[in-house]
Design a protein around this motif. Structure first.
Motif, mmCIF file in Angstrom:
data_model
loop_
_atom_site.group_PDB
_atom_site.id
_atom_site.type_symbol
_atom_site.label_atom_id
_atom_site.label_comp_id
_atom_site.label_asym_id
_atom_site.label_seq_id
_atom_site.Cartn_x
_atom_site.Cartn_y
_atom_site.Cartn_z
ATOM 1 N N PRO A 159 0.789 -1.217 0.057
ATOM 2 C CA PRO A 159 -0.077 0.202 -0.011
ATOM 3 C C PRO A 159 0.762 1.381 -0.244
ATOM 4 O O PRO A 159 1.812 1.213 0.512
ATOM 5 N N ILE A 160 0.461 2.346 -0.591
ATOM 6 C CA ILE A 160 1.212 3.401 -0.822
ATOM 7 C C ILE A 160 0.285 4.687 -0.287
ATOM 8 O O ILE A 160 -0.868 4.664 -0.160
ATOM 9 N N THR A 161 0.964 5.862 0.161
ATOM 10 C CA THR A 161 0.399 7.228 0.366
ATOM 11 C C THR A 161 1.169 8.058 -0.702
ATOM 12 O O THR A 161 2.210 8.131 -0.961
ATOM 13 N N TYR A 162 0.266 8.657 -1.723
ATOM 14 C CA TYR A 162 0.760 9.170 -2.862
ATOM 15 C C TYR A 162 0.071 10.934 -2.875
ATOM 16 O O TYR A 162 -1.091 10.879 -3.180
ATOM 17 N N ARG A 163 0.948 11.717 -3.125
ATOM 18 C CA ARG A 163 0.631 13.134 -3.104
ATOM 19 C C ARG A 163 0.671 13.447 -4.604
ATOM 20 O O ARG A 163 1.608 13.436 -5.310
ATOM 21 N N LEU A 164 -0.626 13.552 -5.242
ATOM 22 C CA LEU A 164 -0.788 13.934 -6.736
ATOM 23 C C LEU A 164 -0.138 15.150 -7.100
ATOM 24 O O LEU A 164 -0.292 16.577 -6.593
ATOM 25 N N PRO A 165 0.882 15.019 -8.041
ATOM 26 C CA PRO A 165 1.532 16.276 -8.395
ATOM 27 C C PRO A 165 0.598 17.024 -9.384
ATOM 28 O O PRO A 165 0.954 18.574 -9.615
ATOM 29 N N VAL A 166 -0.090 16.583 -9.911
ATOM 30 C CA VAL A 166 -1.310 17.387 -10.922
ATOM 31 C C VAL A 166 -2.667 16.922 -10.453
ATOM 32 O O VAL A 166 -3.043 15.999 -9.862
ATOM 33 N N ALA A 167 -3.623 17.950 -10.590
ATOM 34 C CA ALA A 167 -4.999 17.802 -10.183
ATOM 35 C C ALA A 167 -5.619 16.787 -11.310
ATOM 36 O O ALA A 167 -5.894 17.020 -12.340
ATOM 37 N N SER A 168 -5.714 15.714 -11.040
ATOM 38 C CA SER A 168 -6.168 14.701 -11.773
ATOM 39 C C SER A 168 -7.107 13.547 -11.344
ATOM 40 O O SER A 168 -6.436 12.515 -10.673
ATOM 41 N N ALA A 169 -8.146 13.488 -11.604
ATOM 42 C CA ALA A 169 -9.104 12.299 -11.120
ATOM 43 C C ALA A 169 -8.725 11.067 -11.684
ATOM 44 O O ALA A 169 -8.831 9.917 -11.202
ATOM 45 N N GLN A 170 -8.061 11.023 -12.810
ATOM 46 C CA GLN A 170 -7.507 9.828 -13.443
ATOM 47 C C GLN A 170 -6.399 8.968 -12.547
ATOM 48 O O GLN A 170 -6.525 7.925 -12.388
ATOM 49 N N VAL A 171 -5.436 10.019 -12.258
ATOM 50 C CA VAL A 171 -4.313 9.367 -11.429
ATOM 51 C C VAL A 171 -4.891 9.219 -10.299
ATOM 52 O O VAL A 171 -4.401 8.070 -9.388
ATOM 53 N N LYS A 172 -5.790 9.912 -9.556
ATOM 54 C CA LYS A 172 -6.353 9.491 -8.225
ATOM 55 C C LYS A 172 -7.038 8.183 -8.097
ATOM 56 O O LYS A 172 -6.701 7.409 -7.351
ATOM 57 N N SER A 173 -7.677 7.927 -9.298
ATOM 58 C CA SER A 173 -8.543 6.776 -9.401
ATOM 59 C C SER A 173 -7.615 5.635 -9.506
ATOM 60 O O SER A 173 -7.912 4.459 -9.170
ATOM 61 N N ALA A 174 -6.699 5.982 -10.547
ATOM 62 C CA ALA A 174 -5.579 4.751 -10.725
ATOM 63 C C ALA A 174 -4.866 4.152 -9.424
ATOM 64 O O ALA A 174 -4.903 2.961 -9.267
ATOM 65 N N VAL A 175 -4.650 5.145 -8.564
ATOM 66 C CA VAL A 175 -4.100 4.895 -7.131
ATOM 67 C C VAL A 175 -5.130 3.911 -6.390
ATOM 68 O O VAL A 175 -4.829 2.988 -5.759
ATOM 69 N N LEU A 176 -6.307 4.389 -6.393
ATOM 70 C CA LEU A 176 -7.278 3.871 -5.467
ATOM 71 C C LEU A 176 -7.653 2.457 -6.079
ATOM 72 O O LEU A 176 -7.947 1.733 -5.283
#
Ligand code: S3P
Length: 445
Positions: A159-176
């Motif tokens: 499991p990770i904790t990741y701070r998104l460098p860009v405002a992107s729901a796609q990146v957030k969703s990929a992580v979740l």
């Protein structure tokens, strides 16, 4: 190639329902495939982007079948139950399909090869590659993480904790989504809140999600891994990003009045409605309700004078796909509109900032393109028009300029309407049914 021409329109009138929300459609298939049992989806967007997700999930072993118009049945394989696909997964034009699926695959121990069309192959995937490799996935891609690429999911994901460098729901969703099949808690921290359809739908399927506010408006979203996801019934609202085109058409063609039924009104998606209201638009919300965890309303729109406004960068995530059509509204408005914080537009299906600046200038509208801003000097009524637009495999550029043609002195033509099928099948027939004059262009623009 399908060249089209849009000419000055009579007032548009009527009540319509635009196709289902693209973001929610992708997620309903993906999460349905990971659940145990059957998920029935009503109102699924049957556009090419979503059909790519459906085909990829079938290749990964899920049962995905169309029952009738917009009604689909998904037989989920359960978390961790996907099987290795024997061929290459073609994600077509869809960044969402590609990035969300990569998230799912990152915590499944199998190897998949992904590619897409010329537009998708030039878009950056490094933004998902970086966090997904932290789970333990291996990704081999072209420079910048570009497709085609191969992904081997982690056998024992961390499991990770990741701070998104860009405002992107796609990146957030990929992580979740990667966090779903990972033991423990996975957190995505976004500095600006982006669309939360993944979070809402995961909860709807039984997953445990928590959100916590951080300093300076940042938001931490945490998913607890390996939940029991159970098949659900989903009704997909009409897509506000598609509704945006008839909405602006009704505002800029004098005498128009339309109603758009059942439009998704998730507050993280309504930036265009807020901005048009700031410009003086008459948009009424009727019959507000909530369906399958998503707010929905009918929208009544009446034509009326629009005035230019300053659109702050903070609004960008809530209307990221709507800037092309906002620029059209701005071109017809009285006064100047300045839009800030548009850097992400450069990595969409095309460089939308450049495409809008170039296209509006071709249609006689005075524009200034900044590094991450766009200034449009409104014509205070009809735009001159007469331009021939290169759509560069971008559905929203195509639709935006067809709307501009409805409020321009001279017809506006686009070189290719085919990309519209990715998000808004039936767009031309629907608009013409309301009274628009969109038809074949004699020659390619
Ligand atoms: C989408 C998120 C947005 C948007 C895209 C759909 C989604 O992209 O532009 O059309 O469904 O999550 P970004 O989150 O990368 O800005």
């Amino acid at each position: 190639m399908q060249p089209l021409k849009s000419s000055i329109s009579n007032p548009i009138r009527g009540e319509i329902r635009v196709p289902g929300d693209k973001s929610i459609s992708h997620r309903s298939l993906l999460i349905g495939a990971l659940a145990v049992g059957e998920t029935v989806i009503e109102g699924l967007l049957e556009g090419e982007d979503v059909l790519c997700t459906a085909a990829a999930l079938r290749a990964l072993g899920a049962g995905v079948a169309r029952a009738s118009d917009g009604v689909w049945r998904v037989q989920g394989v359960g978390l961790g139950g996907l099987r290795e696909p024997s061929g290459v997964l073609d994600m077509g034009n869809s960044g969402t399909a590609a990035r969300l699926l990569m998230g799912v695959l990152a915590s499944h121990p199998l190897t998949a090869f992904l590619t897409g069309d010329a537009s998708l192959r030039r878009r950056p995937m490094a933004r998902v590659q970086v966090p997904l490799e932290q789970f333990g996935a291996r990704i081999v891609a072209r420079e910048g993480g570009r497709m085609p690429l191969a992904i081997t999911g982690a056998g024992e994901p961390m499991p990770i904790t990741y701070r998104l460098p860009v405002a992107s729901a796609q990146v957030k969703s990929a992580v979740l989504l990667a966090g779903l099949n990972t033991p423990g808690k996975t957190t995505a921290i976004e500095s600006q809140p982006t669309r939360d359809h993944t979070e809402r739908m995961l909860r709807h399927f039984g997953a445990e999600l928590a959100t916590a506010e951080e300093a300076e408006g940042a938001l931490a979203v945490t998913v607890t891994g390996q939940p029991e996801l159970t098949g659900r019934h989903i009704q997909v609202p009409a897509d506000i990003s598609s509704a945006a085109f008839p909405m602006v058409a009704a505002l800029v063609v004098p005498g128009s009045e339309i109603t758009l039924a059942g439009v998704g009104m998730n507050p993280r998606r309504t930036g265009l409605v807020d901005t048009l209201a700031d410009m003086g638009a008459g948009i009424e919300r009727l019959n507000e309700t909530e369906i399958a965890g998503e707010p929905v309303a009918d929208l009544r729109i009446r034509a009326g004078g629009l005035t230019g406004v300053e659109v702050p960068a903070s609004r960008a995530p809530s209307m990221i796909d709507e800037y092309p059509i906002l620029a059209v509204a701005a071109a017809v408005a009285e006064g100047t509109t300045v839009m800030h914080g548009l850097a992400e537009l450069r990595v969409k299906e095309s460089d939308r900032l450049a495409a809008m600046a170039r296209g509006l200038a071709t249609c006689g509208v005075q524009v200034e393109e900044g590094r991450d801003s766009l200034t449009v000097h409104g014509c205070g009524g009809r735009a001159p028009g007469g331009g021939a637009i290169e759509t560069d495999l971008d559905h929203r550029i195509a639709m935006a300029f067809l709307v501009l043609g409805m409020a321009a002195e001279q017809p506006v033509s686009i070189d290719d309407a085919e990309p519209i099928e990715t998000s808004f099948p039936g767009f031309v027939a629907l608009m013409n049914g309301l009274g628009a004059g969109i038809g074949p262009a004699e020659t390619a623009a």
